[in-house]
Design a protein around this motif. Sequence first.
Motif: not given
Length: 316
Positions: A111-138
Motif C-alpha cells: 500500500v502507498d499513500y499519495n503524498a501530493v494529493r493526500r486523499d488517495s492511495f494505491v494497493s497492489s496484489s498477488w491477483d496481478d492488479t493495482i487498485k486506486l482508492w480514496t479515503i472517503d469511498r468504500p
Amino acid sequence: MPAFKTPFNGYAVKFSPFYEQRLAVATSQNFGILGNGRLHVIDLSPAGPIAEIAAFDTADGVYDVSWSESHDSLLIAAIADGSVKLYDLSIPPTSNPVRSLSEHTRETHSVDYNAVRRDSFVSSSWDDTIKLWTIDRPTSVRTFKEHVYCVYSAAWNPRHADVFASASGDCTARIWDVREPGSTMILPAHDFEILSCDWNKYDDAVIATSSVDKSIKVWDVRNYRIPVAVLNGHGYAVRKVKFSPHRASVIVSCSYDMTVCMWDYMVEDSLIGRYDHHTEFAVGVDMSVLVEGLLASTGWDELVYVWQHGTDPKAP
C-alpha cells in the motif's frame, strides 16, 4: 538504540511523516504463510526502551503499512486476505479498523499513500492488479490490470499527483497515469521477478527497481533503454528498495541475504554501507523524512531496529 521485539515475523516498517519518534510495523505469523497478523505503532525514546503505543490484531498476516499524509493518526495496512484496512490511532482499538476494503481476490502485498494529493492511495496484489482508492469511498476508484503475475509493489511519484509505478513478478515495472486508460510505460527491467520499486525524491524521472536477480537498477524514464546504474552486492533477492528523502543519489535496500545496504548510485564504489544485524531475511526498511540518516529495518527474526547511518544498529 534498543531493538523492538515483535511476536510475529516482521514484514514492513514505516516512519511517521508527522512525528519523528513514531513508526508503524507490519507483522505476520508463521512467516506470512498462514496465521494471524499484527500492526504495531511504536515510539522511540531517547533514554529508555522503545514503547508500543498501539497494536491491532488481524485474522491474517499484515504485509505492508503506509501512513496517511493528511491525518497523523491514520494508517493503511495491506492484509494477506486481500483486504486493505484503515486504522485510526485517535479512537479506541476496539473501534478499529475504521474501514476494511475487500476487493482484491488474493493477498494484498503493498500500500502507498499519495503524498501530493493526500486523499488517495494505491494497493497492489498477488491477483496481478493495482487498485486506486480514496479515503472517503468504500469502493475502489479504479483497477489497473496489465501485469500478468503478482504485483509486489506500487509507489506514487513524489511530485506528480497522478503518476505511480508498479513492480511485478512478470519481470516488468510499469509507469501509470491515473488519467490514462493504460500504463504509459513498460520497463522490462530485470530477467527475474521484480520485488520493489521507488522514485527518486529529487528527480521525478528516476526510479529504482530491485529483483530476485540480486540487483538494484536505477532508470531514467525519459531514456530507459539502458539503466543509469546497476547496483550489485546483495547475495540473494533484494526485497525492498527506497530512495533517501534527504540525498538525491542515496538508496537503501534490504535482502534475503539478511543485510541492509546503503548505496550512492552516482559514484563508482556505490556501496556506502552494509548492516548485517538481522539473523533472518531482512524484508522491511525505511528512512526517516524528519531526521536525516535515521534508518529502520525489520525482518523474519521478529525484530525492529532503528539506528543512525554510520552507527551499529545493535548498539544499546
